[in-house]
Scaffold this active site. Structure first.
Site, short mmCIF file in Angstrom:
data_model
loop_
_atom_site.label_atom_id
_atom_site.label_comp_id
_atom_site.label_asym_id
_atom_site.label_seq_id
_atom_site.Cartn_x
_atom_site.Cartn_y
_atom_site.Cartn_z
N THR A 8 -44.68 -59.94 -17.18
CA THR A 8 -43.99 -58.92 -16.35
C THR A 8 -44.04 -59.44 -14.91
O THR A 8 -44.40 -60.60 -14.68
CB THR A 8 -44.75 -57.56 -16.40
OG1 THR A 8 -46.05 -57.77 -15.82
CG2 THR A 8 -44.91 -57.02 -17.80
N SER A 46 -56.43 -52.01 -19.06
CA SER A 46 -56.28 -53.46 -19.25
C SER A 46 -57.47 -53.99 -20.04
O SER A 46 -58.57 -53.43 -19.98
CB SER A 46 -56.25 -54.14 -17.88
OG SER A 46 -56.30 -55.55 -18.03
N LEU A 105 -43.83 -53.10 -17.99
CA LEU A 105 -44.19 -52.18 -19.08
C LEU A 105 -43.58 -50.79 -18.89
O LEU A 105 -43.20 -50.13 -19.85
CB LEU A 105 -45.72 -52.08 -19.18
CG LEU A 105 -46.44 -53.36 -19.59
CD1 LEU A 105 -47.96 -53.18 -19.54
CD2 LEU A 105 -46.02 -53.79 -20.99
N LYS A 119 -59.79 -50.84 -13.70
CA LYS A 119 -59.32 -50.59 -15.07
C LYS A 119 -60.48 -50.13 -15.96
O LYS A 119 -60.27 -49.40 -16.93
CB LYS A 119 -58.66 -51.85 -15.64
CG LYS A 119 -57.35 -52.19 -14.93
CD LYS A 119 -56.31 -51.05 -15.04
CE LYS A 119 -54.97 -51.40 -14.48
NZ LYS A 119 -53.96 -50.35 -14.61
N SER A 161 -39.97 -51.72 -13.49
CA SER A 161 -40.04 -53.07 -14.08
C SER A 161 -41.11 -53.10 -15.17
O SER A 161 -41.79 -52.10 -15.42
CB SER A 161 -40.35 -54.13 -13.02
OG SER A 161 -41.67 -54.01 -12.56
N TYR A 167 -59.73 -55.18 -9.40
CA TYR A 167 -58.78 -54.80 -10.46
C TYR A 167 -59.53 -54.48 -11.76
O TYR A 167 -59.30 -53.43 -12.37
CB TYR A 167 -57.79 -55.94 -10.70
CG TYR A 167 -56.82 -55.65 -11.83
CD1 TYR A 167 -55.79 -54.74 -11.65
CD2 TYR A 167 -56.96 -56.25 -13.08
CE1 TYR A 167 -54.90 -54.44 -12.68
CE2 TYR A 167 -56.08 -55.97 -14.12
CZ TYR A 167 -55.05 -55.06 -13.91
OH TYR A 167 -54.18 -54.75 -14.94
N1 LIG Z 1 -48.77 -57.65 -17.14
C1 LIG Z 1 -50.03 -57.78 -17.48
O1 LIG Z 1 -50.50 -58.89 -17.77
C2 LIG Z 1 -50.90 -56.55 -17.59
C3 LIG Z 1 -52.08 -56.65 -18.35
C4 LIG Z 1 -52.88 -55.52 -18.45
C5 LIG Z 1 -52.54 -54.36 -17.82
N2 LIG Z 1 -51.39 -54.29 -17.07
C6 LIG Z 1 -51.08 -53.03 -16.41
O2 LIG Z 1 -49.78 -52.63 -16.78
C7 LIG Z 1 -49.27 -51.74 -15.80
C8 LIG Z 1 -47.82 -52.09 -15.50
O3 LIG Z 1 -47.77 -53.35 -14.86
P1 LIG Z 1 -46.71 -54.48 -15.26
O4 LIG Z 1 -47.43 -55.55 -15.94
O5 LIG Z 1 -45.54 -53.86 -15.89
O6 LIG Z 1 -46.36 -55.03 -13.80
P2 LIG Z 1 -45.05 -54.88 -12.90
O7 LIG Z 1 -43.87 -55.47 -13.61
O8 LIG Z 1 -45.46 -55.47 -11.59
O9 LIG Z 1 -44.84 -53.33 -12.76
C9 LIG Z 1 -45.58 -52.53 -11.88
C10 LIG Z 1 -44.83 -51.24 -11.66
O10 LIG Z 1 -45.62 -50.40 -10.79
C11 LIG Z 1 -44.78 -49.96 -9.73
N3 LIG Z 1 -45.56 -49.76 -8.50
C12 LIG Z 1 -46.30 -50.69 -7.84
N4 LIG Z 1 -46.84 -50.14 -6.73
C13 LIG Z 1 -46.42 -48.85 -6.69
C14 LIG Z 1 -46.62 -47.78 -5.79
N5 LIG Z 1 -47.38 -47.92 -4.69
N6 LIG Z 1 -46.03 -46.58 -6.05
C15 LIG Z 1 -45.25 -46.43 -7.16
N7 LIG Z 1 -45.04 -47.40 -8.06
C16 LIG Z 1 -45.61 -48.60 -7.82
C17 LIG Z 1 -43.75 -51.07 -9.54
O11 LIG Z 1 -42.54 -50.55 -8.99
P3 LIG Z 1 -42.11 -50.64 -7.45
O12 LIG Z 1 -42.46 -51.99 -6.96
O13 LIG Z 1 -40.64 -50.36 -7.52
O14 LIG Z 1 -42.85 -49.55 -6.76
C18 LIG Z 1 -43.49 -51.45 -11.00
O15 LIG Z 1 -42.54 -50.58 -11.57
C19 LIG Z 1 -50.22 -51.84 -14.61
O16 LIG Z 1 -51.06 -50.72 -14.59
C20 LIG Z 1 -51.01 -53.09 -14.90
O17 LIG Z 1 -52.29 -53.06 -14.32
C21 LIG Z 1 -50.57 -55.36 -16.95
#
Ligand SMILES: NC(=O)c1ccc[n+]([C@@H]2O[C@H](COP(=O)([O-])OP(=O)(O)OC[C@H]3O[C@@H](n4cnc5c(N)ncnc54)[C@H](OP(=O)(O)O)[C@@H]3O)[C@@H](O)[C@H]2O)c1
Length: 268
Positions: free
Chosen positions: A191, A143, A21, A160, A19, A156
């Site tokens: 996301t 992040s 990013l 990061k 899902s 968190y």
């Molecule tokens: N969205 C924001 O605002 C934001 C801002 C700054 C940084 N980030 C960073 O961006 C990155 C991606 O997050 P996102 O925003 O795309 O959120 P997301 O949509 O919740 O995606 C998180 C992904 O990580 C996977 N995941 C979670 N736990 C896991 C585990 N134990 N083993 C393997 N895979 C796992 C999830 O897949 P499954 O559930 O299928 O395992 C999912 O594919 C993260 O590192 C987050 O900290 C996000």
């Protein structure tokens, strides 16, 4: 500065690709990559991303693994070995947050956060670096929160901060070996992140000011891949996040703590 990583015909392992990013990294790489390995826990969501990429240039594999466990990390390495895959790009994207005070946090969720955001990213990099064909690339998703000691998102933000520091050090260490390391520091991006970070009792975060920083996943990933191609060690995607990241990194820590204390008081 490293030479940069040519994306054309790359063979990439993308964690958290079911899902947000991670899925967007897969979408943007699929037209130019030779092969993609999508890693996450939910098999159905991984298969959906895979089918959405049908007809693109890349051969797509899915690898189900819980990266917060040693078994999951081992499963990724075993998968690559059993399929004879020699990657040249690792995208450490899987990560999660937890909104609310540290004292009231669940010990289990805190542990998983550390295991996923820090241990998995570090140990998967350690395991795959010797296998990485050169020129090689590593993208670590950090992040904007990593630039701040954030109350009510403390673990968190600290995790990061580790990712950014670790990545910047590796970027220097690995440049002479023709491996480009790029750390991407997104601000708030729509996301599933917030859904996962919310507590079961409904505890959420203060989103004041976030509208100025929010950009779509496509822009975050586009800027991250451009930075990787150009050999840049760190990128803050979006103008607002770039300005905020620069300001936060230059601000005296005393002033920053004062502002964060005020913000927390205003939250009530
Ligand atoms: N969205 C924001 O605002 C934001 C801002 C700054 C940084 N980030 C960073 O961006 C990155 C991606 O997050 P996102 O925003 O795309 O959120 P997301 O949509 O919740 O995606 C998180 C992904 O990580 C996977 N995941 C979670 N736990 C896991 C585990 N134990 N083993 C393997 N895979 C796992 C999830 O897949 P499954 O559930 O299928 O395992 C999912 O594919 C993260 O590192 C987050 O900290 C996000």
């Amino acid at each position: 500065m490293a030479n940069g990583f040519p994306l054309h015909n790359c063979r990439a392992v993308i964690t958290g690709a079911s899902s947000g990013l991670g899925a967007e990294f897969a979408r943007q790489l699929a037209p130019q990559a030779e092969l993609l390995v999508l890693v996450a826990r939910r098999v159905g969501a991984l298969e959906e991303v895979k089918s959405s990429l049908e007809g693109q240039k890349a051969r797509v594999f899915t690898c189900v693994a819980d990266l917060a466990t040693d078994g999951g990390l081992g499963a990724v390495c075993a998968f690559l070995e059993s399929h004879g895959i020699r990657p040249n790009l690792l995208i450490n994207n899987a990560g999660m947050g937890d909104y609310g005070s540290f004292m009231s946090s669940s010990a289990d969720k805190t542990r998983v956060q550390l295991d996923l955001n820090i241990t998995a990213l570090t140990m998967l990099t350690h395991a795959l670096l010797p296998l990485l064909e050169k020129p090689g690339g590593v993208v670590n998703v950090s992040s904007l929160a990593g630039t701040l000691p954030m109350p009510e998102l403390a673990v968190y933000a600290a995790s990061k901060s580790y990712v950014t520091s670790f990545s910047e050090a590796l970027a220097i260490e690995l440049a002479p070996q023709n491996i480009t390391v790029t750390c991407v520091c997104p601000g708030p991006t729509p996301t599933n992140f917030s859904q996962t970070a919310k507590r079961e009792d409904g505890t959420d975060t203060n989103r004041e000011g976030q509208d100025l920083l929010r950009i779509p996943p496509s822009q975050v990933v586009g800027e991250a891949l451009r930075a990787l191609r150009h050999g840049r060690a760190c990128v803050f995607p979006g103008l607002g996040v770039k300005v905020a990241g620069t300001l936060f990194r230059l601000m005296p820590r005393g002033l920053m703590r004062l502002l964060l204390r005020r913000r927390m008081k205003n939250n009530g």
